[in-house]
Write a protein that holds these residues in place. Structure first.
Motif, mmCIF file in Angstrom:
data_model
loop_
_atom_site.group_PDB
_atom_site.id
_atom_site.type_symbol
_atom_site.label_atom_id
_atom_site.label_comp_id
_atom_site.label_asym_id
_atom_site.label_seq_id
_atom_site.Cartn_x
_atom_site.Cartn_y
_atom_site.Cartn_z
ATOM 1 N N ASP A 56 0.352 -1.220 -0.445
ATOM 2 C CA ASP A 56 0.106 -0.144 0.198
ATOM 3 C C ASP A 56 0.774 1.417 0.181
ATOM 4 O O ASP A 56 0.126 2.343 0.710
ATOM 5 C CB ASP A 56 -1.026 -0.070 1.268
ATOM 6 C CG ASP A 56 -0.253 0.569 2.692
ATOM 7 O OD1 ASP A 56 1.138 -0.055 2.703
ATOM 8 O OD2 ASP A 56 -0.927 0.702 3.628
ATOM 9 N N GLY A 57 2.044 0.945 0.132
ATOM 10 C CA GLY A 57 3.313 2.422 0.068
ATOM 11 C C GLY A 57 4.407 2.488 -0.464
ATOM 12 O O GLY A 57 4.591 1.275 -0.730
ATOM 13 N N VAL A 58 4.527 3.128 -0.596
ATOM 14 C CA VAL A 58 6.353 3.288 -1.019
ATOM 15 C C VAL A 58 7.295 5.028 0.000
ATOM 16 O O VAL A 58 6.705 5.249 -0.065
ATOM 17 C CB VAL A 58 6.532 3.413 -2.238
ATOM 18 C CG1 VAL A 58 6.258 4.800 -3.055
ATOM 19 C CG2 VAL A 58 8.501 3.291 -2.850
ATOM 20 N N LEU A 59 8.526 4.429 -0.251
ATOM 21 C CA LEU A 59 9.049 5.638 0.723
ATOM 22 C C LEU A 59 9.577 6.397 -0.730
ATOM 23 O O LEU A 59 10.173 6.061 -1.429
ATOM 24 C CB LEU A 59 10.627 5.093 1.872
ATOM 25 C CG LEU A 59 11.091 6.131 2.076
ATOM 26 C CD1 LEU A 59 10.209 6.861 3.453
ATOM 27 C CD2 LEU A 59 12.757 5.651 2.056
ATOM 28 N N LEU A 60 9.036 7.465 -0.500
ATOM 29 C CA LEU A 60 10.213 8.334 -1.213
ATOM 30 C C LEU A 60 11.082 9.534 -0.868
ATOM 31 O O LEU A 60 10.750 10.069 0.304
ATOM 32 C CB LEU A 60 9.385 9.796 -2.181
ATOM 33 C CG LEU A 60 7.715 8.608 -2.372
ATOM 34 C CD1 LEU A 60 6.323 9.809 -2.879
ATOM 35 C CD2 LEU A 60 8.006 7.931 -3.397
#
Length: 549
Positions: A56-60
């Motif tokens: 559900d996500g990712v680190l930018l």
């Protein structure tokens, strides 16, 4: 779509034009090696990156230069708000998440946004902006499949050991140009700590490090990381795919252990604890890795029901390497992983319900006896492996130097009938394809507990570089001797530079090995070299005639 933002969460580009642009600005730098930027406002000159993808996500990640004097490591420059956007299309007509992160000198003006609320197994585009008209390049990232989703395949680019001074990062460029990858697995030595001209020696330096001295302070490590982030190929890779990274020793100092390093002198360079602390701070600032309150990179990611990925930290907790032939390598009181991490790994492997268990492993786990190697190759091979020049009994920086940890881990795999464990390794600037035997001396009469794919270096010296001879000439003798003495080693390439592409399906895990034509050529071509696979349930390596289509 809602999202959560934490600045530090605790839990194809034209190469020729990019090189020309970097070269043209070099003379204008506030600090040598860092890009110039517009003098009238903020700028994003170190690219963008994403990492540690979730369903559900990712680190930018990015770094903003708010004022011309706010160069990396300077401690200068005002705090500034940085906006981020995530969209389902590259033109940002459909923005699905957005937010603001505050950048300040306290984190060297690097920012991280841990975005949540995204859809599984989906490509997204992202960018950053700030007042004054500054807009970052656009990056593409990809979330992982839902935890129990039936994933048909997953494909990783695999790299390690990228020394700036040794050449250009063409493997990054070739991986960035592929459209079939889910993520990049970087197995360590993302940067190197040496002073300019120490490794390789000055006459072989392709491009000098910044700073030119060995990095020791927080400012030093920040500048070195920033220098690597100016490379056009590194920027292209990070903009194209999420990068899942672990560290090895050169993010700190050569042959690092919990209490020191071979390349650390307390009398002149201060305490190891202080150096390790600032090196880790700079790493977490400059890499798209979720910051750990424990100061470690061991963690676990998952790709549906197909594979989970156990990422190790083999520098923070290890005991000091012992001398070759001392017998201390078998001491049960010595550890490579540390007790907590080894228990975490064992628990994760036995508790896994995926088809494959991948282990991101910075140093080789397969045992290696060096056999009858000609005397003229002993010195260069020892240099490459970090061994005493007088002999090659074992590489004590690898799992060979901590045999009780390895014995316990492999026994856990066999005793609990844990199949399909694949170790993915870097560190030693060679490509290997290995079975991982429980007892190497009696293999193949005894069983294999796992398999291992070792990728060669992006640029760092290997045998032909050290000897300054044509590749695949003198090294063939040493490779043949090693294979003869180690029946679990199916393939060994001591001379090439390049990368791997790991393709996982329910039926097999296959590593395709690619090499680049010349590490000193910024336009180096890439070609397929070899492929090996392990079929589900076998715990053994076999050669394949072609790479995965």
């Amino acid at each position: 779509m809602s999202s959560a933002v934490t600045p530090h969460d605790h839990h194809h580009i034209s190469r020729r034009s990019a090189v020309t642009a970097v070269a043209a600005t070099a003379a204008l730098l506030p600090l040598a090696g860092l890009p110039a930027h517009a003098a009238d406002g903020p700028a994003f000159v170190h690219g963008v990156a994403s990492g540690d993808p979730l369903p559900d996500g990712v680190l930018l990640w990015t770094r903003i230069t708010p004022t011309p004097d706010a160069v990396p490591g300077s401690g200068r420059g005002p705090a500034i708000d940085v906006r981020w956007e995530v969209a389902s299309d590259k033109d940002f007509r459909s923005v699905v998440a957005h937010g603001t992160v505050r950048a300040s000198a306290a984190a060297d003006h690097t920012v991280k946004a841990d975005v949540r609320g995204l859809k599984p197994a989906t490509d997204y585009f992202y960018r950053f902006s700030a007042d004054g008209g500054a807009t970052s390049p656009v990056g593409r990232t990809r979330t992982t499949p839902a935890e129990n989703a039936s994933a048909d395949k997953v494909r990783f680019g695999v790299v390690s050991c990228a020394n700036w001074e040794s050449g250009y990062f063409s493997p990054y460029r070739h991986l960035a140009g592929r459209t079939d990858l889910d993520a990049i697995l970087h197995l360590g030595d993302y940067i190197y700590e040496y002073k300019s001209g120490e490794y390789p020696e000055a006459k072989y330096v392709v491009r000098p490090h910044q700073p030119t001295h060995e990095i020791i302070t927080l400012a030093d490590y920040r500048v070195r990381h920033a220098t690597y982030k100016t490379d056009a190929d590194a920027q292209a890779l990070h903009a194209a795919l999420p990068v899942i990274a672990i560290w090895d020793d050169h993010e700190f100092a050569d042959n690092a252990w919990s209490g020191g390093a071979e390349n650390h002198t307390p009398d002149s360079e201060g305490t190891w604890a202080a150096r390790m602390s600032v090196a880790k701070q700079a790493y977490f600032e400059w890499m798209p890795v979720r910051t750990s309150t424990q100061g470690t990179t061991y963690r676990r990611l998952r790709y549906g029901n197909l594979a989970d990925l156990h990422l190790l930290d083999l520098r923070s907790f290890r005991d000091q390497q012992v001398s070759t032939g001392s017998g201390e390598v078998d001491d049960p009181d010595r550890t490579l992983t540390g007790r907590a991490q080894l228990d975490w790994l064992k628990s994760g492997l036995s508790g896994s319900n995926t088809t494959w268990r991948l282990v991101g492993n910075s140093v080789m786990i397969s045992p290696v006896a060096f056999g009858s190697i000609p005397a003229d190759l002993l010195g260069p091979l020892a240099e490459l492996l970090g061994l005493p020049k007088g002999g090659l009994a074992t590489n004590t920086d690898q799992w060979d130097g901590y045999t009780d940890d390895r014995r316990e881990l492999l026994a856990h795999l066999t005793d609990n009938s844990i199949n399909n464990t694949v170790f993915l390794t870097g560190d030693i600037h060679m490509a290997w394809a290995n079975d991982v035997p429980v007892k190497a001396a009696t293999y193949p009469l005894s069983r294999s507990a796992a398999t291992e794919f070792v990728v060669t270096s992006v640029t760092s010296d290997n045998i032909d570089d050290i000897l300054h001879v044509a590749p695949h000439t003198l090294s063939l003798v040493a490779a043949a001797a090693i294979k003869a003495a180690n029946r679990h080693v199916k393939w060994l390439d001591m001379d090439s530079h390049g990368y791997g592409v790991l393709d996982i399906t329910a039926e097999r895990a296959q590593m395709d090995y690619y090499t680049v034509s010349d590490r000193t050529d910024p336009h180096a071509a890439s070609s397929w070299a070899r492929s090996y696979r392990t079929l589900s349930g076998t715990q053994k390596i076999e050669r394949v005639d072609n790479p995965v289509a």
